[in-house]
Design an enzyme around this catalytic site. Structure first.
Site, PDB file in Angstrom:
ATOM      1  N   ASP A 173      -3.748   1.498   9.888  1.00 36.94           N
ATOM      2  CA  ASP A 173      -4.763   2.270  10.146  1.00 36.94           C
ATOM      3  C   ASP A 173      -5.335   2.390  11.721  1.00 36.94           C
ATOM      4  O   ASP A 173      -5.843   3.158  11.997  1.00 36.94           O
ATOM      5  CB  ASP A 173      -5.937   1.810   9.181  1.00 36.94           C
ATOM      6  N   CYS A 216       0.783  -1.106   0.023  1.00 34.93           N
ATOM      7  CA  CYS A 216      -0.181  -0.042  -0.016  1.00 34.93           C
ATOM      8  C   CYS A 216       0.787   1.291   0.063  1.00 34.93           C
ATOM      9  O   CYS A 216       1.944   1.109  -0.665  1.00 34.93           O
ATOM     10  CB  CYS A 216      -1.069   0.001   1.128  1.00 34.93           C
TER      11      CYS A 216
HETATM   12  C1  RUB Z   1      -4.186   3.047   3.476  1.00 37.90           C
HETATM   13  C2  RUB Z   1      -3.331   2.228   4.277  1.00 37.90           C
HETATM   14  C3  RUB Z   1      -2.037   2.705   4.855  1.00 37.90           C
HETATM   15  C4  RUB Z   1      -2.427   3.415   6.332  1.00 37.90           C
HETATM   16  C5  RUB Z   1      -1.184   4.072   6.843  1.00 37.90           C
HETATM   17  O1  RUB Z   1      -5.298   2.753   2.966  1.00 37.90           O
HETATM   18  O2  RUB Z   1      -3.816   1.052   4.488  1.00 37.90           O
HETATM   19  O3  RUB Z   1      -1.096   1.756   4.918  1.00 37.90           O
HETATM   20  O4  RUB Z   1      -3.614   4.157   6.027  1.00 37.90           O
HETATM   21  O5  RUB Z   1      -0.896   5.294   6.186  1.00 37.90           O
HETATM   22  P1  RUB Z   1      -6.047   3.367   2.210  1.00 37.90           P
HETATM   23  P2  RUB Z   1      -0.339   6.627   7.012  1.00 37.90           P
HETATM   24  O6  RUB Z   1      -5.475   3.746   0.853  1.00 37.90           O
HETATM   25  O7  RUB Z   1      -7.596   2.432   1.751  1.00 37.90           O
HETATM   26  O8  RUB Z   1      -6.475   4.576   3.037  1.00 37.90           O
HETATM   27  O9  RUB Z   1       0.994   5.752   7.402  1.00 37.90           O
HETATM   28  O10 RUB Z   1      -0.104   7.527   5.479  1.00 37.90           O
HETATM   29  O11 RUB Z   1      -1.307   7.025   7.761  1.00 37.90           O
END
Ligand code: RUB
Length: 318
Positions: A200, A131
């Site tokens: 998340d 991701c």
């Molecule tokens: C995003 C995702 C990321 C976390 C952490 O999922 O799973 O790994 O949100 O991101 P989506 P961050 O694209 O469905 O939002 O470190 O930027 O908070």
């Protein structure tokens, strides 16, 4: 303007989160904190009570956008922590100021956790990402800035291809990138020194909720003996899980997986599209936060320290 007085700019931010134009847990939290400040600044409310009602309606609209990233409710809890008093101007200023503080802390936290995470990476390492996570990128950036040379294997991340964002940002740091389909991750773990993923939400038992596919990747990494680190600022810690709350896994549109025409040609099939999954702590080596790194099972002490009390719900009307 909405019934409830929600300002157009706020509705726009909520729609951007819903449509994933704004995505990733940290960006969602920052956008929510910004939206609440906009509501406070632009509100026509003439009494503190009327402003409180508007702020709760705003929080409710934002809270309904995406269910899994706890950074969103945590941002609302921080910015709307104290809605007391009879002075409408003082209340307005307080909310604007708390939003500013929240966003500043978010930036600082990410830089701090980046330095902690960078310490876990060695010069010459190949990292695998899944991701797109700004917390992960902070670790890679700090490692590169400290002179470490890294390369990356990046999963494309079906169905929304957030891996492409990661690949672009890694290239901007001059990190060599190999992009693979999610199903190839296990095969390429042979070439990987470290798996680095975001979160998340982190539950009190140390389980990590992140983009669908993370749990399978973690099981495979454990099987291969490849270390796996979660980069997650403390806004990803879920206080509700201390009190028996469960994390809601977002189910997204079936059309993200298969277009309706193709589906029609195939015939009668069920399609499921969960956006996130849960990785149990036994498959993870460490959770890296701005407060240092933690064995996943010990994160409960940090959640108690930072969010010990029964969590507030400023998006619920009173
Ligand atoms: C995003 C995702 C990321 C976390 C952490 O999922 O799973 O790994 O949100 O991101 P989506 P961050 O694209 O469905 O939002 O470190 O930027 O908070």
């Amino acid at each position: 303007m909405d019934a409830g007085g929600v300002r157009p700019a706020v509705r726009e931010i909520a729609e951007e989160i819903e449509s994933m134009e704004t995505r990733g847990a940290a960006a969602i939290a920052e956008a929510a904190a910004t939206a609440v400040a906009i509501q406070a600044r632009e509100s026509d409310a003439e009494s503190a009570e009327a402003l409180r009602v508007e702020l709760r309606t705003t929080a409710s609209r934002l809270h309904d956008t995406r269910p899994t990233a706890v950074s969103l409710p945590n941002a609302l809890r921080f910015v709307l922590a104290e809605l007391a008093g009879d002075d409408v101007e003082a209340l307005r200023e307080d909310v604007i100021e708390r939003s500013r503080t929240f966003r500043e802390r978010l930036d600082t936290a990410q830089a701090d956790l980046g330095r902690v995470g960078a310490g876990r990476l060695r010069d010459g390492d190949t990292v695998m990402t899944h991701c797109h996570s700004t917390d992960v990128m902070a670790c890679v950036e700090a490692a590169v800035e400290s002179g470490k040379s890294l390369s990356a294997i990046v999963t494309e991340t079906r169905p929304r291809n957030q891996g492409h964002i990661t690949a672009r940002e890694l290239r901007a740091l001059d990190v060599p990138v190999t992009l693979v389909v999610d199903g190839a991750a296990r095969r390429y773990l042979n070439d990987v020194d470290h798996v680095l993923v975001g979160a998340d939400s982190v539950a009190a038992d140390g389980s990590v909720i992140n983009k669908i596919g993370t749990s399978g990747l973690a099981v495979n990494a454990r099987d291969r003996g490849t270390p796996i680190t979660v980069a997650a600022g403390t806004i990803k810690l879920d206080p509700a899980t201390l009190y028996g709350g469960a994390v809601d896994i977002e189910m997204r549109e079936e059309s993200e997986v298969i277009d309706p025409d193709t589906r029609g040609e195939i015939g009668d099939i069920a399609v499921e599209n969960p956006a996130f999954d849960v990785t149990p702590p036994r498959y993870l080596d460490a959770i890296v936060t701005e407060r240092g790194q933690f064995p996943p099972e010990s994160v409960v002490t940090l959640i108690r320290e930072l969010y010990g009390e029964q969590p507030a719900a400023p998006w619920e009307s009173v």
